[in-house]
Structures are given as structure tokens and as C-alpha cells.
Design a protein around this motif. Structure first.
Motif, PDB file in Angstrom:
ATOM      1  N   ILE A 345       0.980  -1.144  -0.068  1.00  0.00           N
ATOM      2  CA  ILE A 345      -0.116   0.062   0.020  1.00  0.00           C
ATOM      3  C   ILE A 345       0.910   1.263  -0.011  1.00  0.00           C
ATOM      4  CG2 ILE A 345      -1.863   1.208   1.156  1.00  0.00           C
ATOM      5  CD1 ILE A 345      -2.862  -1.402   1.838  1.00  0.00           C
ATOM      6  N   GLY A 346       0.576   2.025  -0.867  1.00  0.00           N
ATOM      7  CA  GLY A 346       1.790   3.235  -1.235  1.00  0.00           C
ATOM      8  C   GLY A 346       1.178   4.461  -0.653  1.00  0.00           C
ATOM      9  N   GLY A 347       1.394   4.621   0.445  1.00  0.00           N
ATOM     10  CA  GLY A 347       1.348   6.065   1.082  1.00  0.00           C
ATOM     11  C   GLY A 347      -0.038   6.640   1.205  1.00  0.00           C
ATOM     12  N   GLY A 348       0.019   7.608   2.087  1.00  0.00           N
ATOM     13  CA  GLY A 348      -1.122   8.784   2.128  1.00  0.00           C
ATOM     14  C   GLY A 348      -2.549   8.106   2.481  1.00  0.00           C
ATOM     15  N   ASP A 349      -3.597   8.532   1.416  1.00  0.00           N
ATOM     16  CA  ASP A 349      -4.925   8.320   2.155  1.00  0.00           C
ATOM     17  C   ASP A 349      -5.347   6.602   2.278  1.00  0.00           C
ATOM     18  OD1 ASP A 349      -6.109  10.611   2.840  1.00  0.00           O
ATOM     19  OD2 ASP A 349      -6.412  11.313   0.679  1.00  0.00           O
ATOM     20  N   SER A 350      -4.651   5.835   1.401  1.00  0.00           N
ATOM     21  CA  SER A 350      -4.868   4.366   1.635  1.00  0.00           C
ATOM     22  C   SER A 350      -4.289   3.795   2.634  1.00  0.00           C
ATOM     23  CB  SER A 350      -4.461   3.850   0.317  1.00  0.00           C
ATOM     24  OG  SER A 350      -3.867   4.458  -0.699  1.00  0.00           O
ATOM     25  N   VAL A 351      -3.143   4.462   3.219  1.00  0.00           N
ATOM     26  CA  VAL A 351      -2.639   3.942   4.349  1.00  0.00           C
ATOM     27  C   VAL A 351      -3.474   4.252   5.550  1.00  0.00           C
ATOM     28  CG1 VAL A 351      -0.869   4.025   6.109  1.00  0.00           C
ATOM     29  CG2 VAL A 351      -0.442   4.309   3.574  1.00  0.00           C
ATOM     30  N   LYS A 362      -2.423  -7.354   7.887  1.00  0.00           N
ATOM     31  CA  LYS A 362      -2.591  -8.304   6.777  1.00  0.00           C
ATOM     32  C   LYS A 362      -1.812  -8.082   5.453  1.00  0.00           C
ATOM     33  CE  LYS A 362      -6.082 -11.088   8.535  1.00  0.00           C
ATOM     34  NZ  LYS A 362      -7.348 -11.678   8.883  1.00  0.00           N
ATOM     35  N   ILE A 363      -1.180  -6.762   5.711  1.00  0.00           N
ATOM     36  CA  ILE A 363      -0.705  -6.271   4.162  1.00  0.00           C
ATOM     37  C   ILE A 363       0.798  -6.528   4.527  1.00  0.00           C
ATOM     38  CG2 ILE A 363      -0.281  -4.268   2.959  1.00  0.00           C
ATOM     39  CD1 ILE A 363      -3.197  -5.118   3.272  1.00  0.00           C
ATOM     40  N   SER A 364       1.499  -6.709   3.249  1.00  0.00           N
ATOM     41  CA  SER A 364       3.119  -7.271   3.343  1.00  0.00           C
ATOM     42  C   SER A 364       3.900  -6.035   3.673  1.00  0.00           C
ATOM     43  CB  SER A 364       3.564  -7.811   1.965  1.00  0.00           C
ATOM     44  OG  SER A 364       2.631  -8.655   1.479  1.00  0.00           O
ATOM     45  N   HIS A 365       3.429  -4.736   2.874  1.00  0.00           N
ATOM     46  CA  HIS A 365       4.291  -3.564   3.160  1.00  0.00           C
ATOM     47  C   HIS A 365       3.210  -2.531   2.932  1.00  0.00           C
ATOM     48  CE1 HIS A 365       7.599  -1.009   3.380  1.00  0.00           C
ATOM     49  NE2 HIS A 365       7.320  -0.270   2.244  1.00  0.00           N
ATOM     50  N   ILE A 366       3.386  -1.744   4.026  1.00  0.00           N
ATOM     51  CA  ILE A 366       2.666  -0.295   3.924  1.00  0.00           C
ATOM     52  C   ILE A 366       3.621   0.644   3.863  1.00  0.00           C
ATOM     53  CG2 ILE A 366       1.187   1.182   5.272  1.00  0.00           C
ATOM     54  CD1 ILE A 366      -0.129  -1.192   6.364  1.00  0.00           C
ATOM     55  N   SER A 367       3.744   1.464   3.012  1.00  0.00           N
ATOM     56  CA  SER A 367       4.686   2.670   2.662  1.00  0.00           C
ATOM     57  C   SER A 367       4.586   3.787   3.677  1.00  0.00           C
ATOM     58  CB  SER A 367       4.809   3.126   1.305  1.00  0.00           C
ATOM     59  OG  SER A 367       5.613   3.837   1.191  1.00  0.00           O
ATOM     60  N   THR A 368       5.502   4.262   3.884  1.00  0.00           N
ATOM     61  CA  THR A 368       5.534   5.482   4.711  1.00  0.00           C
ATOM     62  C   THR A 368       5.569   6.699   4.076  1.00  0.00           C
ATOM     63  OG1 THR A 368       7.792   5.488   4.831  1.00  0.00           O
ATOM     64  CG2 THR A 368       6.772   4.271   7.016  1.00  0.00           C
ATOM     65  N   GLY A 369       5.919   6.563   2.651  1.00  0.00           N
ATOM     66  CA  GLY A 369       5.999   7.676   1.699  1.00  0.00           C
ATOM     67  C   GLY A 369       4.984   7.766   0.924  1.00  0.00           C
ATOM     68  N   GLY A 370       4.201   9.012   0.835  1.00  0.00           N
ATOM     69  CA  GLY A 370       3.138   9.303  -0.356  1.00  0.00           C
ATOM     70  C   GLY A 370       3.856   9.550  -1.520  1.00  0.00           C
ATOM     71  N   GLY A 371       4.415  10.647  -1.422  1.00  0.00           N
ATOM     72  CA  GLY A 371       4.698  11.355  -2.995  1.00  0.00           C
ATOM     73  C   GLY A 371       6.087  10.354  -3.262  1.00  0.00           C
TER      74      GLY A 371
END
Ligand code: AMP
Length: 391
Positions: A345-351, A362-371
Motif C-alpha cells: 500500500i503506497g502512502g497517503g490516504d490508502s494507508v 494483513k498487508i505485506s508492506h505499508i509504505s511510509t511515503g506518499g509522494g
């Protein structure tokens, strides 16, 4: 393949290590709100402490105007970090200058000093070489662990790395491994889910991913521009007329690869308490606006997600800030959580959405960076990473 040196590859014992972290966190009444980004830096910080390095941490917070503004001080962050690490954390009122230099000189191995907001100096965002040189003079080694800021060439993210041996921290490494692997060699089927307000923000992402992904599922406000490009009225829905030509180009790729919602939830106003109804995708009645994807779309998208081996998601499927119009976003979040795929999951509102739904585990990787994650998905290289030492 992540081909940059990391803190594993360098001698840290007794060295002064300047760590660029991403401590750009919400502050309310002098207290840290969501501290996900601070926690994400802990593996790197604990490793450095364990290896008897002297830790000097720098970050930006918010958008001060290139001059000090107490509203954006990192002092509450230093206090919060001290609680998380259960050890004292010092604070310097400036990130460069004589007082900071003397505070750094007094540090012993294992000590931590947080420097004040780098954006209190105009030189930060201008990537001023003199500011970068002053930051570098504080340390022997530079560690970049601020993935969320790596897409910007600023003095503390890129400039400073010209003057010190520069390596990646563990968060940076993990982010680039996940997002980079997806871009270069995704396990197939590879499904991308893109939503959010605007197409114009994501043209580069769609272009790059259309060459890699088996299916791109579109939702959110950006779907409206595609609907209009297909030729039917979208009522009062958010739409970007200036992106219509681009949407038409993408539609030529074909519906097996780029999918649009098959039904939508429309509302009579942009409000939490709006009257709403469901309808199959088609001409939207005057005075109504699309605020979410419908349940048939959630089912259709979930089927595609179920077959995927790799899933990347960026951007909510609707106005998820309003509970009635959050169902599409949460439905898609649930489908990703249920799937066996490597999920990113890549950043921002989806996080924010995945955290609200309680499915983050349940997510493999949740990114800390939106842009930064969007730029990775566009296939761009990040200046704060490029400058690091090669393996
Ligand atoms: P982004 O920052 O581009 O990921 O966009 C996130 C924002 O898009 C959220 O604040 C959502 O409320 C908004 N959004 C999603 N779907 C819609 C829609 N159908 N109409 C208007 N705004 C939307």
C-alpha cells in the motif's frame, strides 16, 4: 535489487552518525499524533545504538517558511522518541550553528540528539551547498532513512550526501526493496489498484504500470474523468477536463487491462449526510455526483485481486472520510487483506484507510511515503537514494 550500501556495510563504532529520518508527523497541542513514521525508524536507531554509534537525527516537519516557527518544532518528537526508546534524547534548537556543534561535541557513543526542523532554514529546500556542508560537518557518516522525503533533493536528504560517506537505513532499504521489486519484477498476475481524487496526479503512474501490470483497477474521483472521456455526463462529479485527452489515451489500452467501476454510489451533495443511491455506471443525473464505487464493483475487483500474486494499491475508491462513501474503499481493503498476494500500500490516504479498517497487519508492506512511493511507481529514481554509496 537494492544495490546501495546500508548501515550493515559500514563501521559505526564510536562514529558520529547523522541520520535523516522522516519525523514529519502530526503535532497537536504540543503532542505527537500518529507516530507511525517515528516507529518505522526505530529498527535503524536501535541498530545504531547497539553498535555504539553517536546518533544525530535530523528531519523536516510541516512547511515552515524557511525560518523558525514553534508550531513546527521537532521538540515534541524528541520527547516522544525518548519514551519509545526508554532512554534520554537530547534536543538542539537549531540543526546547524555553533550551539549545535558544541552539543554534538559533548555526545558519547549510544547518545541521541535530535536537531531542530531542517526547514527552519531556507537552504534546506533549495538544497543549498553551504547548509549541506554545515550539516555534514557535524558527523562522520550520513544515513538516509527518510524514504518519505527521498524524492526531494534537499540539503538534508541529498546535498549532505555529497560531503560524507552516505548509506541507507533499514526503513529505506525495506521501502525500496518492496516498491522496487514490484516495479522491476512483480510476481504475476500483478494487479494495481488506483484511486484518489485526480487522474492528473497519477498519469505517470498509470503510464508506467500499464507496461507492467496485468490489470489496473480504477476507482475514486479519477474514475469520473474516464467516464466523461467515454462520453457520458457525470453530473456534479469531480472531473478534470484538462485530463480528458490523457484518459482517452489510456482507454485505448483496453478494458481487459484498465478496468473502470461497473456501478457507482451517487449523492445529491458533497456531504456526510447526503442522500444517496446506487446505479450501474452510465449517465449521471443532473445535480448528482459520484462519491464511491458500488458493491458490484467491489465484487468484481475482489475477484481480480483474489487471483493476483502481487497487488499494489494507491488512493481511496471514494470519499472515505464520509462513512457512507467509505464502503468501496473498505471493501477493496478487505479484498487485499484476504488475498495471498504480496500486497503493498503506497502512502497517503490508502494507508489511513487500511489503518482505520484494522487490516494493516494483513498487508505485506505499508509504505511510509506518499509522494516518494508514487515516484517509485512512476519508475523514477529518487535523488536521496541515487546519491548513496553503491554496494
Ligand atoms: P489522493 O490524495 O489523490 O489519493 O486523493 C484522496 C482524496 O480523494 C480523498 O480525500 C477522497 O475523499 C478523494 N476522493 C475519492 N473519491 C472521490 C470522488 N468520487 N469524488 C471526490 N473526491 C474523491
Amino acid at each position: 535489487m537494492f544495490d546501495k550500501k546500508t548501515i550493515r556495510d559500514i563501521d559505526l563504532q564510536g562514529k558520529r552518525v547523522l541520520v535523516r529520518v522522516d519525523f514529519n508527523v502530526p503535532i497537536k497541542n504540543g503532542l505527537v499524533g500518529d507516530d507511525t513514521r517515528i516507529r518505522a525508524a526505530l529498527p535503524t536507531l536501535e541498530y545504531l545504538i547497539g553498535h555504539q554509534a553517536i546518533l544525530i537525527l535530523c528531519s523536516h516537519l510541516g512547511r515552515p517558511d524557511g525560518s523558525p516557527d514553534v508550531k513546527y518544532s521537532l521538540k515534541p518528537v524528541a520527547e516522544h522518541l525518548s519514551q519509545l526508546l526508554s532512554k534520554p534524547v537530547g534536543f538542539a534548537d537549531d540543526c546547524i550553528g555553533a550551539i549545535t556543534t558544541s552539543k554534538v561535541a559533548a555526545l558519547k557513543p549510544g547518545d541521541i540528539l535530535v536537531l531542530e526542523n531542517t526547514r527552519f532554514h531556507a537552504g534546506e529546500t533549495k538544497n543549498d551547498a553551504d547548509m549541506a556542508r554545515q550539516l555534514a560537518a557535524l558527523a562522520d557518516i550520513f544515513v538516509n532513512d527518510a524514504f518519505g522525503s527521498a524524492h526531494r533533493a534537499h540539503a538534508s536528504t541529498e546535498g549532505v550526501a555529497h560531503f560524507l560517506p552516505a548509506v541507507a537505513g533499514f526503513l529505506m532499504e525495506k521501502e525500496i526493496q518492496y516498491l522496487g521489486d514490484v516495479i522491476s519484477a512483480p510476481e504475476k498476475p500483478f494487479v494495481a489498484i488506483l484511486g484518489g481524487a485526480k487522474v492528473s496526479d497519477k498519469i505517470g503512474v498509470i503510464r508506467n504500470l500499464s507496461a507492467k501490470a496485468d490489470v489496473i483497477l480504477i476507482g475514486g474521483g479519477m474514475a469520473n474523468t474516464f467516464f466523461k472521456a467515454e462520453g457520458y455526463p457525470v453530473g456534479e462529479s469531480l472531473v478534470e477536463d484538462e485530463a480528458l485527452d490523457q484518459a482517452r489515451e489510456f482507454l485505448k489500452i483496453g478494458k481487459t487491462q484498465i478496468r473502470l467501476p461497473v456501478d457507482v454510489k451517487i449523492a445529491d451533495k458533497f456531504a456526510e449526510d447526503a442522500a444517496w443511491k446506487l446505479m450501474p455506471t452510465g449517465p449521471i443525473p443532473n445535480g448528482w455526483m459520484i462519491l464511491d464505487i458500488g458493491p458490484e464493483t467491489v465484487i468484481a475487483y475482489a475477484k481480480v485481486i483474489k487471483k493476483a500474486k502481487t497487488v499494489i494499491w494507491n488512493g481511496p475508491m471514494g470519499v472515505f472520510e464520509f462513512p457512507e462513501f467509505a464502503k468501496g474503499t473498505f471493501g477493496v481493503a478487505q479484498a487485499i487483506a484476504n488475498s495471498q498476494a504480496t500486497s503493498i500500500i503506497g502512502g497517503g490516504d490508502s494507508v489511513a484507510a487500511i489503518q482505520q479498517s484494522g487490516l494493516a497487519g494483513k498487508i505485506s508492506h505499508i509504505s511510509t511515503g506518499g509522494g516518494a512511493s508514487l515516484e517509485m511507481l512512476e519508475g523514477l529514481s529518487l535523488p536521496g537514494v541515487t546519491i548513496l554509496l553503491d554496494k
